[in-house]
Design an enzyme around this catalytic site. Sequence first.
Site, PDB file in Angstrom:
ATOM      1  N   GLU A   1       0.828  -1.215   0.000  1.00 59.27           N
ATOM      2  CA  GLU A   1       0.000   0.000   0.000  1.00 59.27           C
ATOM      3  C   GLU A   1       0.863   1.267   0.000  1.00 59.27           C
ATOM      4  O   GLU A   1       0.522   2.246  -0.648  1.00 59.27           O
ATOM      5  CB  GLU A   1      -0.965  -0.008   1.188  1.00 59.27           C
ATOM      6  CG  GLU A   1      -2.113  -0.989   1.044  1.00 59.27           C
ATOM      7  CD  GLU A   1      -2.951  -0.743  -0.208  1.00 59.27           C
ATOM      8  OE1 GLU A   1      -3.066   0.408  -0.671  1.00 59.27           O
ATOM      9  OE2 GLU A   1      -3.471  -1.735  -0.751  1.00 59.27           O
TER      10      GLU A   1
ATOM     11  N   TYR B   1      -7.326   6.254   3.677  1.00 56.47           N
ATOM     12  CA  TYR B   1      -7.344   5.256   2.617  1.00 56.47           C
ATOM     13  C   TYR B   1      -6.490   4.033   2.999  1.00 56.47           C
ATOM     14  O   TYR B   1      -6.953   2.890   2.940  1.00 56.47           O
ATOM     15  CB  TYR B   1      -6.834   5.845   1.285  1.00 56.47           C
ATOM     16  CG  TYR B   1      -6.617   4.746   0.291  1.00 56.47           C
ATOM     17  CD1 TYR B   1      -7.678   4.218  -0.420  1.00 56.47           C
ATOM     18  CD2 TYR B   1      -5.353   4.163   0.131  1.00 56.47           C
ATOM     19  CE1 TYR B   1      -7.503   3.141  -1.270  1.00 56.47           C
ATOM     20  CE2 TYR B   1      -5.169   3.092  -0.705  1.00 56.47           C
ATOM     21  CZ  TYR B   1      -6.248   2.589  -1.412  1.00 56.47           C
ATOM     22  OH  TYR B   1      -6.071   1.510  -2.228  1.00 56.47           O
TER      23      TYR B   1
ATOM     24  N   ASP C   1      -9.926   5.578  -2.952  1.00 56.94           N
ATOM     25  CA  ASP C   1      -8.944   6.502  -3.546  1.00 56.94           C
ATOM     26  C   ASP C   1      -9.607   7.202  -4.732  1.00 56.94           C
ATOM     27  O   ASP C   1     -10.813   7.043  -4.953  1.00 56.94           O
ATOM     28  CB  ASP C   1      -7.658   5.748  -3.930  1.00 56.94           C
ATOM     29  CG  ASP C   1      -7.903   4.712  -5.021  1.00 56.94           C
ATOM     30  OD1 ASP C   1      -9.068   4.575  -5.476  1.00 56.94           O
ATOM     31  OD2 ASP C   1      -6.940   4.044  -5.434  1.00 56.94           O
TER      32      ASP C   1
END
Length: 219
Positions: free
Chosen positions: A40, A123, A141
Amino acid sequence: MRTPPNALQFKRRLLAWFRRAARDLPWRATRDPYRVLVSEFMLQQTQASRVVEYYPRFLQRYPTVHDLANARPKAVREAWDGLGYYRRAENLHRLAQVVVKRHDGLVPDRPDVLRTLPGVGPYTAAAVATFAYEKRAAPVDTNVARVLRRVFRPRLQDGAHGRRTILDLAQAVLPHRPKVAWEFNQALMDLGARVCRARKPDCPRCPVRTACKTGGKMV
Ligand code: SF4
């Protein structure tokens, strides 16, 4: 927020497409929270096709959160070389140290706790909760927000209210079973990256077209 009438059809079509055409990405084969976190962080400002090259190399060098926490900053920067935006590497390094020091080396599973870690915003917190722990969280996102806007055409106000509406919508259409929510979130990412692109959405070949208020016939 009430579930939009086209949500069920959208979910069925999206999941069917994902199950036959998902991208084979290495971070989808793991539920290890540290490895999901690394992916991520890398994906924050870099396309998946490039991250695929760097991700295994970084993990070979730092296979666990303890290895990363104990590394020298210069070495971490070298391992990140080629990905750019080095602030991400610095944050990830600090995050590993905090996880080892304050969380016994275990990456937290709750989005509110994840958000207290360096470099983790709403997020990334939701992404780790769903992709590592299979919690019912909705990471939104810009790609995901665009898909939801086009498919459901919610009434949006400007600024924070508009963002809130999209987050509520993302939660309202999320499947109830956490494992299916995992697939659904991954599928939304794939659709936004490969079909419902920002500039040229490929509506004629879109797998959810008949459930979409923008590209389909539902308007
Ligand atoms: S039909 Fe077009 S606008 Fe709708 S989700 Fe597909 S690509 Fe996006």
